[in-house]
Motif scaffolding. Structure first.
Motif, mmCIF file in Angstrom:
data_model
loop_
_atom_site.group_PDB
_atom_site.id
_atom_site.type_symbol
_atom_site.label_atom_id
_atom_site.label_comp_id
_atom_site.label_asym_id
_atom_site.label_seq_id
_atom_site.Cartn_x
_atom_site.Cartn_y
_atom_site.Cartn_z
ATOM 1 N N ARG A 1 46.672 41.729 36.986
ATOM 2 C CA ARG A 1 45.727 41.269 35.970
ATOM 3 C C ARG A 1 44.283 41.517 36.419
ATOM 4 O O ARG A 1 43.449 41.979 35.642
ATOM 5 N N GLU A 2 43.986 41.231 37.681
ATOM 6 C CA GLU A 2 42.629 41.423 38.179
ATOM 7 C C GLU A 2 42.249 42.903 38.203
ATOM 8 O O GLU A 2 41.135 43.265 37.829
ATOM 9 N N LEU A 3 43.188 43.763 38.605
ATOM 10 C CA LEU A 3 42.905 45.197 38.634
ATOM 11 C C LEU A 3 42.668 45.730 37.224
ATOM 12 O O LEU A 3 41.774 46.537 37.000
ATOM 13 N N ALA A 4 43.433 45.230 36.256
ATOM 14 C CA ALA A 4 43.255 45.665 34.868
ATOM 15 C C ALA A 4 41.904 45.201 34.323
ATOM 16 O O ALA A 4 41.251 45.923 33.572
ATOM 17 N N ARG A 5 41.470 44.029 34.723
ATOM 18 C CA ARG A 5 40.225 43.471 34.180
ATOM 19 C C ARG A 5 38.976 44.056 34.837
ATOM 20 O O ARG A 5 38.002 44.377 34.159
ATOM 21 N N TYR A 6 38.995 44.199 36.165
ATOM 22 C CA TYR A 6 37.779 44.585 36.881
ATOM 23 C C TYR A 6 37.792 46.009 37.428
ATOM 24 O O TYR A 6 36.805 46.436 38.013
ATOM 25 N N GLN A 7 38.867 46.746 37.284
ATOM 26 C CA GLN A 7 39.036 48.115 37.773
ATOM 27 C C GLN A 7 38.527 48.261 39.213
ATOM 28 O O GLN A 7 39.054 47.649 40.104
ATOM 29 N N GLU A 8 37.515 49.064 39.405
ATOM 30 C CA GLU A 8 37.025 49.358 40.757
ATOM 31 C C GLU A 8 36.393 48.147 41.441
ATOM 32 O O GLU A 8 36.296 48.104 42.662
ATOM 33 N N ALA A 9 35.960 47.176 40.680
ATOM 34 C CA ALA A 9 35.319 45.992 41.259
ATOM 35 C C ALA A 9 36.344 44.943 41.692
ATOM 36 O O ALA A 9 35.966 43.868 42.134
ATOM 37 N N SER A 10 37.612 45.244 41.582
ATOM 38 C CA SER A 10 38.653 44.280 41.919
ATOM 39 C C SER A 10 38.736 44.029 43.413
ATOM 40 O O SER A 10 38.394 44.890 44.221
ATOM 41 N N PHE A 11 39.209 42.854 43.743
ATOM 42 C CA PHE A 11 39.543 42.469 45.113
ATOM 43 C C PHE A 11 38.350 42.546 46.052
ATOM 44 O O PHE A 11 38.433 43.083 47.145
ATOM 45 N N SER A 12 37.247 41.975 45.648
ATOM 46 C CA SER A 12 36.051 42.034 46.483
ATOM 47 C C SER A 12 36.096 41.029 47.622
ATOM 48 O O SER A 12 35.347 41.138 48.563
ATOM 49 N N GLY A 13 36.961 40.022 47.523
ATOM 50 C CA GLY A 13 37.109 39.057 48.604
ATOM 51 C C GLY A 13 36.316 37.790 48.384
ATOM 52 O O GLY A 13 35.297 37.772 47.707
ATOM 53 N N ASN A 14 36.793 36.694 48.964
ATOM 54 C CA ASN A 14 36.135 35.390 48.942
ATOM 55 C C ASN A 14 35.775 34.899 47.544
ATOM 56 O O ASN A 14 34.828 34.153 47.375
ATOM 57 N N GLY A 15 36.512 35.353 46.543
ATOM 58 C CA GLY A 15 36.292 34.873 45.182
ATOM 59 C C GLY A 15 35.047 35.406 44.513
ATOM 60 O O GLY A 15 34.684 34.983 43.439
ATOM 61 N N ASN A 16 34.369 36.339 45.137
ATOM 62 C CA ASN A 16 33.160 36.909 44.561
ATOM 63 C C ASN A 16 33.460 38.296 44.023
ATOM 64 O O ASN A 16 33.648 39.229 44.788
ATOM 65 N N LYS B 1 46.639 45.233 48.226
ATOM 66 C CA LYS B 1 46.773 44.716 46.861
ATOM 67 C C LYS B 1 46.942 45.856 45.858
ATOM 68 O O LYS B 1 47.773 45.781 44.956
ATOM 69 N N ARG B 2 46.162 46.916 46.038
ATOM 70 C CA ARG B 2 46.291 48.074 45.138
ATOM 71 C C ARG B 2 47.666 48.715 45.265
ATOM 72 O O ARG B 2 48.259 49.132 44.275
ATOM 73 N N MET B 3 48.177 48.802 46.495
ATOM 74 C CA MET B 3 49.495 49.377 46.715
ATOM 75 C C MET B 3 50.576 48.542 46.004
ATOM 76 O O MET B 3 51.466 49.087 45.359
ATOM 77 N N ILE B 4 50.459 47.227 46.090
ATOM 78 C CA ILE B 4 51.419 46.335 45.440
ATOM 79 C C ILE B 4 51.393 46.548 43.930
ATOM 80 O O ILE B 4 52.439 46.653 43.274
ATOM 81 N N VAL B 5 50.193 46.642 43.349
ATOM 82 C CA VAL B 5 50.070 46.846 41.901
ATOM 83 C C VAL B 5 50.663 48.195 41.511
ATOM 84 O O VAL B 5 51.356 48.313 40.490
ATOM 85 N N GLU B 6 50.419 49.228 42.311
ATOM 86 C CA GLU B 6 50.978 50.554 42.020
ATOM 87 C C GLU B 6 52.506 50.526 42.076
ATOM 88 O O GLU B 6 53.179 51.153 41.253
ATOM 89 N N LEU B 7 53.058 49.806 43.040
ATOM 90 C CA LEU B 7 54.521 49.678 43.107
ATOM 91 C C LEU B 7 55.056 48.997 41.847
ATOM 92 O O LEU B 7 56.079 49.400 41.301
ATOM 93 N N TYR B 8 54.343 47.972 41.397
ATOM 94 C CA TYR B 8 54.757 47.261 40.192
ATOM 95 C C TYR B 8 54.697 48.180 38.973
ATOM 96 O O TYR B 8 55.604 48.205 38.151
ATOM 97 N N LYS B 9 53.614 48.964 38.887
ATOM 98 C CA LYS B 9 53.463 49.880 37.760
ATOM 99 C C LYS B 9 54.517 50.990 37.785
ATOM 100 O O LYS B 9 54.873 51.527 36.741
ATOM 101 N N SER B 10 55.000 51.332 38.976
ATOM 102 C CA SER B 10 55.994 52.408 39.084
ATOM 103 C C SER B 10 57.386 51.958 38.650
ATOM 104 O O SER B 10 58.296 52.777 38.573
#
Length: 101
Positions: A45-60, A13-22
């Motif tokens: 949007r999630e990476l921008a909002r939660y930074q390091e806490a993004s993509f924790s899995g299972n909606g938590n 997910k982070r790689m996809i966002v970085e590709l988009y930002k590039s």
């Protein structure tokens, strides 16, 4: 039969966002990696909002220390309010019994 739901790990997910930002478009990324266009914008949007806490899995979402402290304090406040209400009721019950005697 239902097809199983695809799961994407945090690094993907982070790689996809970085590709988009590039500068790549969401459509070209989705076609290249076989994901839905909506995922790209949601992950961005999630990476921008939660930074390091993004993509924790299972909606938590992982909570920052401040968010965890706020949650803990809200829980303590609710417990204190319940205890206060119980004590108020007890005082009113005992007060009625004292007047009746």
């Amino acid at each position: 039969m239902k097809t199983p739901r695809k799961r994407y790990d945090q690094e993907f997910k982070r790689m996809i966002v970085e590709l988009y930002k590039s500068g790549k478009t969401a459509r070209s990324i989705s076609e290249e990696f076989g994901i839905r266009v909506e995922f790209v914008s949601r992950w961005k949007r999630e990476l921008a909002r939660y930074q390091e806490a993004s993509f924790s899995g299972n909606g938590n979402h992982r909570m920052t220390e401040e968010q965890a402290e706020i949650t803990r304090l809200k829980k303590e406040l609710k417990e204190a309010q319940i205890e206060r209400d119980i004590l108020k009721k007890a005082v009113s019950i005992f007060s009625r019994n004292d007047r009746a005697a």
